[in-house]
Design a protein around this motif. Structure first.
Motif, mmCIF file in Angstrom:
data_model
loop_
_atom_site.group_PDB
_atom_site.id
_atom_site.type_symbol
_atom_site.label_atom_id
_atom_site.label_comp_id
_atom_site.label_asym_id
_atom_site.label_seq_id
_atom_site.Cartn_x
_atom_site.Cartn_y
_atom_site.Cartn_z
ATOM 1 N N UNK A 169 3.933 41.072 -12.186
ATOM 2 C CA UNK A 169 3.061 40.454 -13.188
ATOM 3 C C UNK A 169 1.599 40.843 -13.000
ATOM 4 N N UNK A 170 1.165 41.068 -11.778
ATOM 5 C CA UNK A 170 -0.213 41.484 -11.516
ATOM 6 C C UNK A 170 -0.531 42.869 -12.040
ATOM 7 N N UNK A 171 0.481 43.655 -12.343
ATOM 8 C CA UNK A 171 0.302 44.985 -12.932
ATOM 9 C C UNK A 171 0.506 44.937 -14.446
ATOM 10 N N UNK A 172 0.661 43.726 -14.993
ATOM 11 C CA UNK A 172 0.856 43.589 -16.434
ATOM 12 C C UNK A 172 2.290 43.820 -16.878
ATOM 13 N N UNK A 173 3.223 43.850 -15.930
ATOM 14 C CA UNK A 173 4.642 44.039 -16.249
ATOM 15 C C UNK A 173 5.318 42.692 -16.143
ATOM 16 N N UNK A 174 5.883 42.227 -17.253
ATOM 17 C CA UNK A 174 6.498 40.899 -17.307
ATOM 18 C C UNK A 174 8.019 40.985 -17.348
ATOM 19 N N UNK A 175 8.646 39.882 -16.988
ATOM 20 C CA UNK A 175 10.104 39.800 -17.085
ATOM 21 C C UNK A 175 10.513 40.054 -18.528
ATOM 22 N N UNK A 176 11.515 40.906 -18.725
ATOM 23 C CA UNK A 176 12.003 41.237 -20.054
ATOM 24 C C UNK A 176 11.376 42.487 -20.655
ATOM 25 N N UNK A 177 10.254 42.967 -20.100
ATOM 26 C CA UNK A 177 9.661 44.216 -20.584
ATOM 27 C C UNK A 177 10.655 45.355 -20.394
ATOM 28 N N UNK B 32 4.062 54.047 4.573
ATOM 29 C CA UNK B 32 4.464 54.047 3.167
ATOM 30 C C UNK B 32 5.207 52.743 2.896
ATOM 31 N N UNK B 33 4.712 51.995 1.879
ATOM 32 C CA UNK B 33 5.305 50.692 1.562
ATOM 33 C C UNK B 33 5.532 50.571 0.063
ATOM 34 N N UNK B 34 6.448 49.701 -0.297
ATOM 35 C CA UNK B 34 6.686 49.315 -1.686
ATOM 36 C C UNK B 34 6.099 47.922 -1.841
ATOM 37 N N UNK B 35 5.091 47.805 -2.716
ATOM 38 C CA UNK B 35 4.327 46.569 -2.810
ATOM 39 C C UNK B 35 4.482 45.941 -4.189
ATOM 40 N N UNK B 36 4.848 44.671 -4.207
ATOM 41 C CA UNK B 36 4.907 43.921 -5.468
ATOM 42 C C UNK B 36 3.480 43.589 -5.898
ATOM 43 N N UNK B 37 3.275 43.411 -7.174
ATOM 44 C CA UNK B 37 1.960 43.006 -7.705
ATOM 45 C C UNK B 37 2.001 41.515 -8.017
ATOM 46 N N UNK B 38 2.470 40.762 -7.033
ATOM 47 C CA UNK B 38 2.577 39.317 -7.112
ATOM 48 C C UNK B 38 2.515 38.819 -5.660
ATOM 49 N N UNK B 39 1.552 37.948 -5.328
ATOM 50 C CA UNK B 39 1.401 37.527 -3.932
ATOM 51 C C UNK B 39 2.607 36.779 -3.354
ATOM 52 N N UNK B 40 3.546 36.380 -4.190
ATOM 53 C CA UNK B 40 4.723 35.680 -3.704
ATOM 54 C C UNK B 40 5.791 36.596 -3.116
ATOM 55 N N UNK B 41 5.535 37.910 -3.143
ATOM 56 C CA UNK B 41 6.512 38.881 -2.644
ATOM 57 C C UNK B 41 5.913 39.663 -1.483
ATOM 58 N N UNK B 42 6.695 39.886 -0.439
ATOM 59 C CA UNK B 42 6.247 40.657 0.715
ATOM 60 C C UNK B 42 6.461 42.145 0.470
ATOM 61 N N UNK B 43 5.579 42.986 1.042
ATOM 62 C CA UNK B 43 5.794 44.439 0.951
ATOM 63 C C UNK B 43 7.069 44.845 1.696
ATOM 64 N N UNK B 44 7.648 45.955 1.264
ATOM 65 C CA UNK B 44 8.843 46.498 1.908
ATOM 66 C C UNK B 44 8.464 47.850 2.484
ATOM 67 N N UNK B 45 8.786 48.086 3.760
ATOM 68 C CA UNK B 45 8.533 49.400 4.346
ATOM 69 C C UNK B 45 9.415 50.415 3.642
ATOM 70 N N UNK B 46 8.808 51.504 3.222
ATOM 71 C CA UNK B 46 9.495 52.479 2.385
ATOM 72 C C UNK B 46 10.665 53.159 3.073
ATOM 73 N N UNK B 47 10.692 53.173 4.387
ATOM 74 C CA UNK B 47 11.820 53.794 5.079
ATOM 75 C C UNK B 47 13.124 53.076 4.753
ATOM 76 N N UNK B 48 13.020 51.863 4.212
ATOM 77 C CA UNK B 48 14.206 51.079 3.852
ATOM 78 C C UNK B 48 14.685 51.361 2.440
ATOM 79 N N UNK B 49 14.003 52.277 1.704
ATOM 80 C CA UNK B 49 14.362 52.471 0.305
ATOM 81 C C UNK B 49 14.440 53.916 -0.117
ATOM 82 N N UNK B 50 14.918 54.115 -1.344
ATOM 83 C CA UNK B 50 15.031 55.428 -1.965
ATOM 84 C C UNK B 50 14.389 55.337 -3.342
ATOM 85 N N UNK B 51 13.420 56.220 -3.625
ATOM 86 C CA UNK B 51 12.809 56.252 -4.950
ATOM 87 C C UNK B 51 13.823 56.776 -5.958
#
Length: 154
Positions: free
Chosen positions: A80-88, A124-143
């Motif tokens: 939501x902090x990036x202007x992306x809302x649920x349902x977009x 390298x991290x994956x960061x939510x644009x909402x303070x209620x979510x913790x960053x995820x270390x990118x080694x745990x994910x695949x783009x």
């Protein structure tokens, strides 16, 4: 500079149905047909069949650029902090790497998430644009791809 997250280097192609007259007319008019999926495939190497699409969205080429595109609906308030809302509806260019600051679709722990890619001090991290979510270390994910457009009904 781009930063792969466990790069998926194999080729990825969208399985396309044979071009119909209407599809060719859309392409000639500067419109791309983008499948709206209920879920993104787990890797960029997995082809997406048009039959799996909820619908096909005719979208302007100049808005989207080049690349293999799919669309998905945003679930939850993580961006939501990036202007992306649920349902977009998010248009995603399927690719296995992204640059610092890009909003990406990524596969983390069996789940597809939409997050901003952040590179700080070599981390390298994956960061939510909402303070209620913790960053995820990118080694745990695949783009899975980079978000190139956000569509919303007003």
């Amino acid at each position: 500079m781009t930063f792969p997250i466990r790069s998926d280097t194999s080729d990825h192609h969208l399985a396309r149905t044979p071009g119909t007259g209407a599809e060719r007319a859309h392409q000639e008019a500067g419109v791309r047909r983008v499948p709206l999926l209920t879920r993104l495939p787990a890797t960029t190497r997995a082809p997406v069949a048009w039959e799996e699409a909820e619908t096909v969205l005719p979208l302007p080429t100049e808005l989207l650029g080049d690349g293999e595109l799919v669309a998905v609906r945003m679930e939850g308030p993580a961006m939501t902090g990036a202007g992306i809302r649920e349902g977009d509806v998010l248009t995603v260019c399927r690719q296995s790497s992204a640059a610092h600051g890009d909003v990406v679709a990524a596969r983390v722990g069996g789940e597809t998430v939409i997050r901003r890619l952040a590179v700080d001090d070599g981390q390298v991290r994956l960061v939510a644009c909402n303070p209620g979510y913790s960053p995820v270390h990118a080694s745990a994910g695949v783009v899975l791809g980079r978000v190139v457009a956000v569509l919303r009904k007003l």
